[in-house]
Design a protein around this motif. Sequence first.
Motif, PDB file in Angstrom:
ATOM      1  N   PRO A  65      42.225  28.857  42.854  1.00 56.15           N
ATOM      2  CA  PRO A  65      41.007  29.661  42.722  1.00 56.15           C
ATOM      3  C   PRO A  65      41.115  30.896  43.620  1.00 56.15           C
ATOM      4  O   PRO A  65      41.717  30.842  44.695  1.00 56.15           O
ATOM      5  CB  PRO A  65      39.899  28.741  43.223  1.00 56.15           C
ATOM      6  N   GLN A  74      38.813  34.664  44.629  1.00 57.82           N
ATOM      7  CA  GLN A  74      37.673  35.553  44.402  1.00 57.82           C
ATOM      8  C   GLN A  74      38.164  36.776  43.619  1.00 57.82           C
ATOM      9  O   GLN A  74      39.192  37.352  43.981  1.00 57.82           O
ATOM     10  CB  GLN A  74      37.043  35.981  45.736  1.00 57.82           C
ATOM     11  N   GLY A 121      29.420  34.807  37.637  1.00 59.90           N
ATOM     12  CA  GLY A 121      29.854  33.493  38.105  1.00 59.90           C
ATOM     13  C   GLY A 121      31.101  32.968  37.424  1.00 59.90           C
ATOM     14  O   GLY A 121      31.254  31.756  37.238  1.00 59.90           O
ATOM     15  N   VAL A 122      32.002  33.859  37.058  1.00 60.60           N
ATOM     16  CA  VAL A 122      33.231  33.441  36.385  1.00 60.60           C
ATOM     17  C   VAL A 122      34.143  32.738  37.394  1.00 60.60           C
ATOM     18  O   VAL A 122      34.397  33.260  38.482  1.00 60.60           O
ATOM     19  CB  VAL A 122      33.956  34.658  35.762  1.00 60.60           C
ATOM     20  N   ALA A 123      34.604  31.546  37.042  1.00 66.81           N
ATOM     21  CA  ALA A 123      35.591  30.839  37.863  1.00 66.81           C
ATOM     22  C   ALA A 123      36.926  31.540  37.630  1.00 66.81           C
ATOM     23  O   ALA A 123      37.402  31.600  36.497  1.00 66.81           O
ATOM     24  CB  ALA A 123      35.675  29.379  37.447  1.00 66.81           C
ATOM     25  N   PHE A 124      37.498  32.089  38.693  1.00 64.40           N
ATOM     26  CA  PHE A 124      38.675  32.933  38.553  1.00 64.40           C
ATOM     27  C   PHE A 124      39.859  32.323  39.283  1.00 64.40           C
ATOM     28  O   PHE A 124      39.700  31.756  40.370  1.00 64.40           O
ATOM     29  CB  PHE A 124      38.377  34.342  39.112  1.00 64.40           C
ATOM     30  N   PHE A 125      41.040  32.443  38.677  1.00 63.93           N
ATOM     31  CA  PHE A 125      42.245  31.824  39.214  1.00 63.93           C
ATOM     32  C   PHE A 125      43.401  32.818  39.195  1.00 63.93           C
ATOM     33  O   PHE A 125      43.495  33.658  38.300  1.00 63.93           O
ATOM     34  CB  PHE A 125      42.637  30.601  38.375  1.00 63.93           C
ATOM     35  N   GLY A 129      40.155  33.712  34.003  1.00 60.79           N
ATOM     36  CA  GLY A 129      38.889  33.124  34.403  1.00 60.79           C
ATOM     37  C   GLY A 129      38.233  32.377  33.266  1.00 60.79           C
ATOM     38  O   GLY A 129      38.631  32.500  32.105  1.00 60.79           O
ATOM     39  N   GLN A 181      34.196  31.523  32.011  1.00 60.45           N
ATOM     40  CA  GLN A 181      32.750  31.648  32.161  1.00 60.45           C
ATOM     41  C   GLN A 181      32.105  30.571  31.305  1.00 60.45           C
ATOM     42  O   GLN A 181      32.412  30.463  30.113  1.00 60.45           O
ATOM     43  CB  GLN A 181      32.269  33.030  31.721  1.00 60.45           C
ATOM     44  N   LEU A 201      43.013  26.523  32.634  1.00 63.64           N
ATOM     45  CA  LEU A 201      41.676  27.011  32.293  1.00 63.64           C
ATOM     46  C   LEU A 201      40.985  26.076  31.307  1.00 63.64           C
ATOM     47  O   LEU A 201      39.783  25.810  31.441  1.00 63.64           O
ATOM     48  CB  LEU A 201      41.764  28.434  31.735  1.00 63.64           C
ATOM     49  N   TYR A 237      39.837  23.067  33.263  1.00 58.31           N
ATOM     50  CA  TYR A 237      38.672  23.415  34.080  1.00 58.31           C
ATOM     51  C   TYR A 237      37.396  23.303  33.234  1.00 58.31           C
ATOM     52  O   TYR A 237      36.404  22.712  33.661  1.00 58.31           O
ATOM     53  CB  TYR A 237      38.824  24.830  34.647  1.00 58.31           C
ATOM     54  N   ARG A 245      34.197  20.063  33.035  1.00 54.12           N
ATOM     55  CA  ARG A 245      32.786  20.372  33.198  1.00 54.12           C
ATOM     56  C   ARG A 245      31.981  20.023  31.950  1.00 54.12           C
ATOM     57  O   ARG A 245      30.843  20.467  31.792  1.00 54.12           O
ATOM     58  CB  ARG A 245      32.627  21.845  33.585  1.00 54.12           C
TER      59      ARG A 245
END
Length: 152
Positions: free
Chosen positions: A7, A9, A47-51, A64, A66, A97, A100, A104
Amino acid sequence: MRVHIQPEQPDSAVARALIAELDAVLNPHYPPESRHGYSVEKLIQQGVAFFVVYLDKQPVGCGGVQIFGNEYAELKRMFVRPGFRGRGVGKQLLAHLEAYAAERGIRVLRLETGVAQTEAIGLYEGFGFRRIPPFGPYFEDPLSICMEKKLS
């Protein structure tokens, strides 16, 4: 060759550099109205989970996810530096991805990409994505392709 995905930012120096490279690759192919990629600021705001994917400790790609409620997740800003393509990095990132989103509880993964991104389209089709009509904020555009995959 060791691949590591972590992960990150979107406003980190590494992520900003990769996103800038992605924009430099895409911009010559698409007019402004056909560019749908989120800015660094919008990735954070949404709020995108970014890698970031590292190959032997060198950053070589990013992507990422979303999540839109329970309905679907969307891939955002997926990119592998051209010099590192063909080594399975994109496949590993895409699998990460997908996992991930699935972890969820998401059962549908969607994306939008440009028609000039033939390598990306081949990767997505190889992973079982199929073309769909525009969704969410997207519209009919001869330069744009929307795809989705049902996750198990």
